[in-house]
Design a protein around this motif. Structure first.
Motif, PDB file in Angstrom:
ATOM      1  N   HIS A 123       1.507  -1.461  -0.223  1.00 51.66           N
ATOM      2  CA  HIS A 123      -0.282  -0.065   0.203  1.00 51.66           C
ATOM      3  C   HIS A 123       0.834   0.975  -0.010  1.00 51.66           C
ATOM      4  CE1 HIS A 123      -3.369   2.926   1.317  1.00 51.66           C
ATOM      5  NE2 HIS A 123      -3.399   2.082   1.561  1.00 51.66           N
ATOM      6  N   GLU A 125      -0.301   5.993   6.771  1.00 51.64           N
ATOM      7  CA  GLU A 125      -1.569   6.682   7.085  1.00 51.64           C
ATOM      8  C   GLU A 125      -3.237   6.269   6.958  1.00 51.64           C
ATOM      9  OE1 GLU A 125       0.665   7.274   5.359  1.00 51.64           O
ATOM     10  OE2 GLU A 125       1.258   8.854   5.748  1.00 51.64           O
ATOM     11  N   ALA A 126      -3.084   5.310   6.676  1.00 50.69           N
ATOM     12  CA  ALA A 126      -3.969   3.639   6.334  1.00 50.69           C
ATOM     13  C   ALA A 126      -4.258   3.212   8.057  1.00 50.69           C
ATOM     14  CB  ALA A 126      -3.965   2.888   4.718  1.00 50.69           C
ATOM     15  N   CYS A 127      -3.592   2.517   8.187  1.00 47.71           N
ATOM     16  CA  CYS A 127      -2.939   1.844   9.661  1.00 47.71           C
ATOM     17  C   CYS A 127      -3.352   2.997  10.861  1.00 47.71           C
ATOM     18  CB  CYS A 127      -1.662   1.234   9.763  1.00 47.71           C
ATOM     19  SG  CYS A 127      -1.320  -0.491   8.715  1.00 47.71           S
ATOM     20  N   GLU A 154      -5.877   5.373  10.140  1.00 50.92           N
ATOM     21  CA  GLU A 154      -7.102   5.714  10.061  1.00 50.92           C
ATOM     22  C   GLU A 154      -7.650   3.944  10.462  1.00 50.92           C
ATOM     23  OE1 GLU A 154      -7.891   6.530   5.974  1.00 50.92           O
ATOM     24  OE2 GLU A 154      -7.703   8.669   6.675  1.00 50.92           O
ATOM     25  N   THR A 179     -10.562   7.795   2.042  1.00 53.34           N
ATOM     26  CA  THR A 179      -9.617   7.250   2.791  1.00 53.34           C
ATOM     27  C   THR A 179      -8.794   7.325   2.126  1.00 53.34           C
ATOM     28  OG1 THR A 179      -9.085   6.288   5.144  1.00 53.34           O
ATOM     29  CG2 THR A 179     -10.746   5.345   3.125  1.00 53.34           C
ATOM     30  N   SER A 180      -7.856   7.454   2.914  1.00 52.90           N
ATOM     31  CA  SER A 180      -6.009   7.173   2.445  1.00 52.90           C
ATOM     32  C   SER A 180      -5.933   5.968   2.723  1.00 52.90           C
ATOM     33  CB  SER A 180      -4.760   7.512   3.559  1.00 52.90           C
ATOM     34  OG  SER A 180      -5.314   6.632   4.646  1.00 52.90           O
ATOM     35  N   LEU A 181      -7.329   4.705   2.872  1.00 53.66           N
ATOM     36  CA  LEU A 181      -6.488   3.216   2.885  1.00 53.66           C
ATOM     37  C   LEU A 181      -6.827   3.439   1.696  1.00 53.66           C
ATOM     38  CD1 LEU A 181      -7.070   0.684   4.294  1.00 53.66           C
ATOM     39  CD2 LEU A 181      -9.209   0.791   4.564  1.00 53.66           C
TER      40      LEU A 181
END
Length: 144
Positions: A74, A79-81, A83, A139-141
């Protein structure tokens, strides 16, 4: 046939993301503690064009592992983690369309899926966004 290929890809990536870190666990000395006492958090995310998750062909797939530190393919793993930790792994709580995003109103549906494990709990999520910009702004996810 397209659905079979999609699931084979998702299952293969999930197995790699979840089982890959465990491959070396059996090599530890018998009297040493395991390298990690964290519950596994490894996800496979896919994105593809189409309206229906069952018929959309995945065009991109990334892996995301958050334990003990952000890793995977990713592009914004940290950032995803972060969030996901704030939402306690509830992807649907993150996937809220942003009213601040400046996206066009064209309709080119993008389907995203999230499959894997978050802190030992099974996660499976599907969502269709109206276009790529709306997906990435949520979302950055999903910004991959």
């Amino acid at each position: 046939m397209r659905n079979t290929a999609r699931w084979a890809t998702i299952l293969g990536l999930t197995a790699t993301a979840v089982c890959g870190p465990l491959a070396g666990a059996g090599l530890a000395a018998p009297n040493t503690a395991p390298a990690s006492l964290y519950a596994p958090s490894a996800l496979v995310l896919t994105a593809g064009h189409g309206e229906n998750p069952a018929t959309a062909t995945p065009e991109r797939a990334v892996t995301l592992s958050c334990t003990p530190r952000p890793a995977g393919t990713h592009p914004a793993a940290r950032e995803a983690c972060a969030e996901l930790r704030q939402a306690d792994g509830d992807v649907s709580a993150l996937a809220v369309e942003s009213s601040d995003a400046l996206c066009t109103r064209e309709y080119e549906p993008v389907v995203v899926t999230v499959d894997g494990v978050w802190e030992g709990r099974r996660v499976s999520y599907e969502r269709t966004f109206s276009n790529e910009c709306v997906k990435s702004a949520a979302t950055s996810l999903f910004a991959f």
